[in-house]
Scaffold this motif. Structure first.
Motif, PDB file in Angstrom:
ATOM      1  N   VAL A 237       0.180   7.088   2.687  1.00 45.67           N
ATOM      2  CA  VAL A 237      -0.357   6.172   2.093  1.00 45.67           C
ATOM      3  C   VAL A 237      -1.119   6.402   1.674  1.00 45.67           C
ATOM      4  N   ILE A 238      -2.270   8.055   1.852  1.00 47.91           N
ATOM      5  CA  ILE A 238      -2.851   7.899   0.638  1.00 47.91           C
ATOM      6  C   ILE A 238      -3.005   8.390  -0.434  1.00 47.91           C
ATOM      7  N   PHE A 239      -1.749   8.885  -0.947  1.00 46.56           N
ATOM      8  CA  PHE A 239      -0.868   9.186  -2.203  1.00 46.56           C
ATOM      9  C   PHE A 239      -1.315   7.815  -3.092  1.00 46.56           C
ATOM     10  N   GLY A 240      -1.118   6.711  -2.213  1.00 45.99           N
ATOM     11  CA  GLY A 240      -0.413   5.302  -3.098  1.00 45.99           C
ATOM     12  C   GLY A 240      -2.691   4.767  -3.445  1.00 45.99           C
ATOM     13  N   TRP A 241      -3.249   5.439  -1.789  1.00 47.77           N
ATOM     14  CA  TRP A 241      -4.749   4.735  -2.701  1.00 47.77           C
ATOM     15  C   TRP A 241      -5.771   5.918  -3.624  1.00 47.77           C
ATOM     16  N   LEU A 242      -4.865   6.755  -3.849  1.00 44.70           N
ATOM     17  CA  LEU A 242      -5.570   7.848  -5.215  1.00 44.70           C
ATOM     18  C   LEU A 242      -5.495   6.612  -6.249  1.00 44.70           C
ATOM     19  N   PRO A 243      -4.572   6.681  -6.323  1.00 43.06           N
ATOM     20  CA  PRO A 243      -4.610   6.087  -8.075  1.00 43.06           C
ATOM     21  C   PRO A 243      -5.615   5.514  -8.197  1.00 43.06           C
ATOM     22  N   ILE A 244      -5.741   4.613  -6.714  1.00 45.15           N
ATOM     23  CA  ILE A 244      -7.090   3.246  -7.546  1.00 45.15           C
ATOM     24  C   ILE A 244      -8.392   3.901  -7.844  1.00 45.15           C
ATOM     25  N   THR A 245      -8.783   4.683  -7.084  1.00 40.33           N
ATOM     26  CA  THR A 245      -9.742   5.947  -6.675  1.00 40.33           C
ATOM     27  C   THR A 245      -9.960   6.080  -8.041  1.00 40.33           C
ATOM     28  N   PHE A 246      -8.890   6.254  -9.133  1.00 39.91           N
ATOM     29  CA  PHE A 246      -8.953   7.114 -10.417  1.00 39.91           C
ATOM     30  C   PHE A 246      -9.577   5.707 -11.253  1.00 39.91           C
ATOM     31  N   GLY A 247      -9.266   4.943 -10.994  1.00 39.23           N
ATOM     32  CA  GLY A 247      -9.797   3.502 -11.979  1.00 39.23           C
ATOM     33  C   GLY A 247      -8.305   2.404 -12.209  1.00 39.23           C
ATOM     34  N   LEU A 248      -7.261   2.842 -11.530  1.00 42.53           N
ATOM     35  CA  LEU A 248      -6.273   1.633 -11.391  1.00 42.53           C
ATOM     36  C   LEU A 248      -6.342   0.703 -11.170  1.00 42.53           C
ATOM     37  N   ASN A 249      -5.467  -0.493 -11.110  1.00 40.28           N
ATOM     38  CA  ASN A 249      -5.253  -1.513 -10.346  1.00 40.28           C
ATOM     39  C   ASN A 249      -3.976  -1.620  -9.887  1.00 40.28           C
ATOM     40  N   PHE A 250      -3.501  -2.631  -9.541  1.00 41.08           N
ATOM     41  CA  PHE A 250      -2.543  -1.997  -8.390  1.00 41.08           C
ATOM     42  C   PHE A 250      -1.284  -1.858  -8.626  1.00 41.08           C
ATOM     43  N   TRP A 251      -0.806  -2.571 -10.741  1.00 39.98           N
ATOM     44  CA  TRP A 251       0.453  -2.357 -10.797  1.00 39.98           C
ATOM     45  C   TRP A 251       0.369  -1.408 -12.044  1.00 39.98           C
ATOM     46  N   GLN A 252      -0.710  -0.765 -12.011  1.00 40.88           N
ATOM     47  CA  GLN A 252      -0.276   0.641 -12.732  1.00 40.88           C
ATOM     48  C   GLN A 252      -0.384   1.824 -11.328  1.00 40.88           C
TER      49      GLN A 252
ATOM     50  N   GLU B 113      -6.807 -10.988   1.311  1.00 40.85           N
ATOM     51  CA  GLU B 113      -7.978 -10.259   0.118  1.00 40.85           C
ATOM     52  C   GLU B 113      -7.299  -9.122  -0.768  1.00 40.85           C
ATOM     53  N   PHE B 114      -6.089  -9.569  -0.822  1.00 38.33           N
ATOM     54  CA  PHE B 114      -5.375  -8.527  -1.908  1.00 38.33           C
ATOM     55  C   PHE B 114      -5.714  -9.241  -2.849  1.00 38.33           C
ATOM     56  N   ASP B 115      -5.807  -8.689  -4.506  1.00 42.37           N
ATOM     57  CA  ASP B 115      -5.852  -9.038  -5.753  1.00 42.37           C
ATOM     58  C   ASP B 115      -5.999  -7.761  -6.584  1.00 42.37           C
ATOM     59  N   ALA B 116      -4.899  -7.702  -6.748  1.00 38.40           N
ATOM     60  CA  ALA B 116      -3.666  -7.069  -7.397  1.00 38.40           C
ATOM     61  C   ALA B 116      -3.999  -6.452  -9.086  1.00 38.40           C
ATOM     62  N   THR B 117      -5.616  -7.491  -9.616  1.00 36.34           N
ATOM     63  CA  THR B 117      -6.445  -6.693 -10.874  1.00 36.34           C
ATOM     64  C   THR B 117      -7.823  -5.995 -10.290  1.00 36.34           C
ATOM     65  N   ARG B 118      -8.031  -5.983  -9.283  1.00 35.27           N
ATOM     66  CA  ARG B 118      -9.304  -5.347  -9.213  1.00 35.27           C
ATOM     67  C   ARG B 118      -9.153  -3.902  -9.485  1.00 35.27           C
ATOM     68  N   SER B 119     -10.006  -2.884 -10.095  1.00 35.84           N
ATOM     69  CA  SER B 119     -10.428  -1.721  -9.985  1.00 35.84           C
ATOM     70  C   SER B 119     -11.792  -0.860 -10.575  1.00 35.84           C
ATOM     71  N   SER B 120     -11.822  -0.459 -10.156  1.00 38.99           N
ATOM     72  CA  SER B 120     -13.123   0.602 -10.377  1.00 38.99           C
ATOM     73  C   SER B 120     -13.814   0.279 -11.318  1.00 38.99           C
ATOM     74  N   GLY B 121     -12.886   0.072 -12.718  1.00 35.57           N
ATOM     75  CA  GLY B 121     -13.396   0.208 -14.138  1.00 35.57           C
ATOM     76  C   GLY B 121     -13.526   1.528 -14.877  1.00 35.57           C
ATOM     77  N   GLU B 122     -13.876   2.368 -14.113  1.00 31.08           N
ATOM     78  CA  GLU B 122     -14.267   3.689 -14.424  1.00 31.08           C
ATOM     79  C   GLU B 122     -12.794   4.579 -14.232  1.00 31.08           C
ATOM     80  N   TYR B 123     -12.589   4.994 -15.405  1.00 30.48           N
ATOM     81  CA  TYR B 123     -11.366   5.348 -15.236  1.00 30.48           C
ATOM     82  C   TYR B 123     -12.084   7.573 -15.090  1.00 30.48           C
ATOM     83  N   LEU B 124     -10.870   8.135 -13.734  1.00 32.00           N
ATOM     84  CA  LEU B 124     -11.329   9.531 -13.595  1.00 32.00           C
ATOM     85  C   LEU B 124     -11.860   9.940 -14.837  1.00 32.00           C
ATOM     86  N   LEU B 125     -10.030  10.244 -16.020  1.00 27.81           N
ATOM     87  CA  LEU B 125     -10.528  11.491 -16.606  1.00 27.81           C
ATOM     88  C   LEU B 125     -11.028  10.775 -18.131  1.00 27.81           C
TER      89      LEU B 125
END
Length: 493
Positions: free
Chosen positions: A58-73, A206-218
């Motif tokens: 499951v954490i491999f679905g969490w990682l892209p969110i930590t990279f700054g992507l939103n749910f659909w991305q 609490e789900f928000d498909a557009t939520r992201s940190s706004g700071e891309y990892l790279l």
């Protein structure tokens, strides 16, 4: 000639009873005669679906969110990466049924009987790393969930106990072997599947498909998104060395190559995509992302979902952890043939636990997991491509299973001996591809010398595969292998 390497017509049924639920499997990486292969594509599908319904996946679905992507991305990166990874490993799904042994041993037909130890070592690294993640995530969920439910301690001692509980269950089941692992998946899939669906309901408010940190990892979207794709490709690639653990139990006279390949690929895709979607979905409900997905998951969980979450943690240990510990035992046995599978399984279990503690203590989870994945991908990519080319071009799907077992029996020579056990046509391209990959890899733990060669894009995986595969094809053209497939049938019998 040992029983394991006799022609099928000379083998009795003495080992048939061993490969059953509740019986300790005696066979290691020995040749499994066709008459004793009683598994089905359905079993394989269930193993790879059930084995992935775990928090460690499951954490491999969490990682892209930590990279700054939103749910659909994040979902898109997971889907694209899985498709690419599965396309690359299709030939690997067919090796086991052709050779009657696991993929690292089978790779001796391409790399040489000593050269195959490179594949065994790679598989061992993958298996230990992912087993460590399985123990870590399940153990942390167990301790954190119990703390919220019952107020039990949440300190270093508690985590040591939690990790130990998960590790013991994983090792216990892995020691029993193939028959028990396959049987357990029939229970794990429906239970874990229902728990994941219930989890979606629990976190939906609490789900928000557009939520992201706004700071891309790279720094920018595309380099970050492509990096997430690379991480996703690592999922199927990590199974490429170990699918033969299960396909070697398939009778090629009863099931076609297409049935086997579809069962493997469908099982891996279904399991990995479902858990990646769950990870991205739940991570999109977290107001703030900490370095630990499990901690955020437990903290954000409604009270009524804590018990199901604890069950999911335990089920995850049964699934992902067992598959990797079982694979690691087989891989170490192929490196040290004088040891039995049970002995090597215990050894690799201990190593996995040490790796898990180092990964948790020495650095944060995000850095450990991403660095591990991209580094192993840089080595696994060319190994998988060279094996695929070997299967399709050099061997044309034809193998001699008896010759593949000679090295494990302490014997030299034979069809796949090449130059003192090494086939430099394949080994040199593997080393070249891996070196190029490691020189260009992007990760947070160290900066590779050529990491920015593509302007911030991580091209380590495609570049390593292109160099390794291209060099192998060139070597076959300049230095052809002659007569090596003479007298060998397509099924290897």
């Amino acid at each position: 000639m040992s029983k394991a390497t006799q022609p099928d017509t000379e083998v009795g049924s003495a080992t048939q009873l061993i490969d059953q639920f509740g019986r300790v499997e005696q066979a290691g990486v020995d040749y499994v005669p066709t008459a004793e292969r009683h598994s089905t594509p359905g079993n394989i599908f269930r193993v790879f679906v059930g084995g992935n319904l775990a928090l460690s996946v499951v954490i491999f679905g969490w990682l892209p969110i930590t990279f700054g992507l939103n749910f659909w991305q994040a979902i898109a990166s997971s889907a694209v990466g899985l498709v690419i990874g599965l396309a690359l490993m299709i030939p690997m799904t067919l090796l086991g049924s052709r050779t009657g042994t696991n993929n690292p041993v089978s790779s001796g037909a391409h790399f040489g009987m000593r050269g195959r130890l490179l594949g065994s070592t790679l598989t061992l690294l993958f298996a230990i790393a992912y087993a460590a993640i399985a123990v870590w995530t399940s153990g942390e969920a167990l301790v954190s969930g119990a703390h919220r439910l019952f107020g039990t301690p949440q300190n270093d001692t508690a985590f040591i106990i939690g990790y130990a509980i998960i590790a013991i269950e994983v090792i216990f089941i892995a020691l029993y072997g193939h028959g028990t692992i396959v049987a357990l998946q029939k229970f794990i899939i429906p239970i874990a599947g229902v728990l994941l669906i219930v989890g979606l309901i629990a976190f939906a408010p609490e789900f928000d498909a557009t939520r992201s940190s706004g700071e891309y990892l790279l720094g920018d979207f595309w380099p970050t998104w492509l990096f997430a794709v690379t991480i996703s490709i690592g999922g199927p690639l990590s199974y490429a060395p170990s699918v033969g653990d299960y396909t070697r139990r398939i009778n090629p006279k009863k099931f076609t190559d297409l049935q086997v390949a579809v069962a493997v690929c469908a099982g891996i895709f279904a399991g990995l995509f479902a858990t990646a979607a769950f990870g991205a979905f739940t991570a999109s409900t977290f107001k703030v992302l900490s370095p630990s997905y499990v901690a955020d998951l437990v903290a954000g969980s409604p009270g009524w979902f804590l018990v199901p979450l604890l069950l999911l943690a335990i089920m995850g240990g049964f699934g992902q952890g067992v598959i990797n510990i079982y694979a690691s035992g087989l891989d170490l046995e192929s490196i040290i043939p004088r040891l039995s599978r049970t002995q090597t399984t215990l050894i690799t279990s201990g190593i996995a636990i040490v790796v898990m503690y180092l990964g948790v203590i020495a650095t944060d989870a995000i850095s450990s997991i991403t660095a591990m994945t991209v580094v192993l991908n840089a080595i696994a990519g060319p190994w998988v491509v060279i094996n695929g080319i070997g299967f399709l071009v050099a061997r044309k799907g034809r193998y001699d299973p008896v010759a593949l077992q000679r090295f494990g029996l302490g014997m030299g020579g034979g069809r796949y001996w090449f130059f003192h056990g090494w086939n430099f046509r394949a080994i040199v391209p593997l080393l070249l591809g891996s070196a190029v990959g490691l020189l260009t890899v992007q990760n947070e733990l160290y900066e590779a010398p050529l990491a920015n060669i593509a302007g911030g894009l991580d091209i380590s995986l495609p570049l390593s595969m292109l160099v390794g595969g291209g060099a192998y094809l060139l070597a076959l053209r300049i230095w052809p292998e002659t007569g090596i497939n003479d007298g060998v049938s397509a099924q290897g019998d």
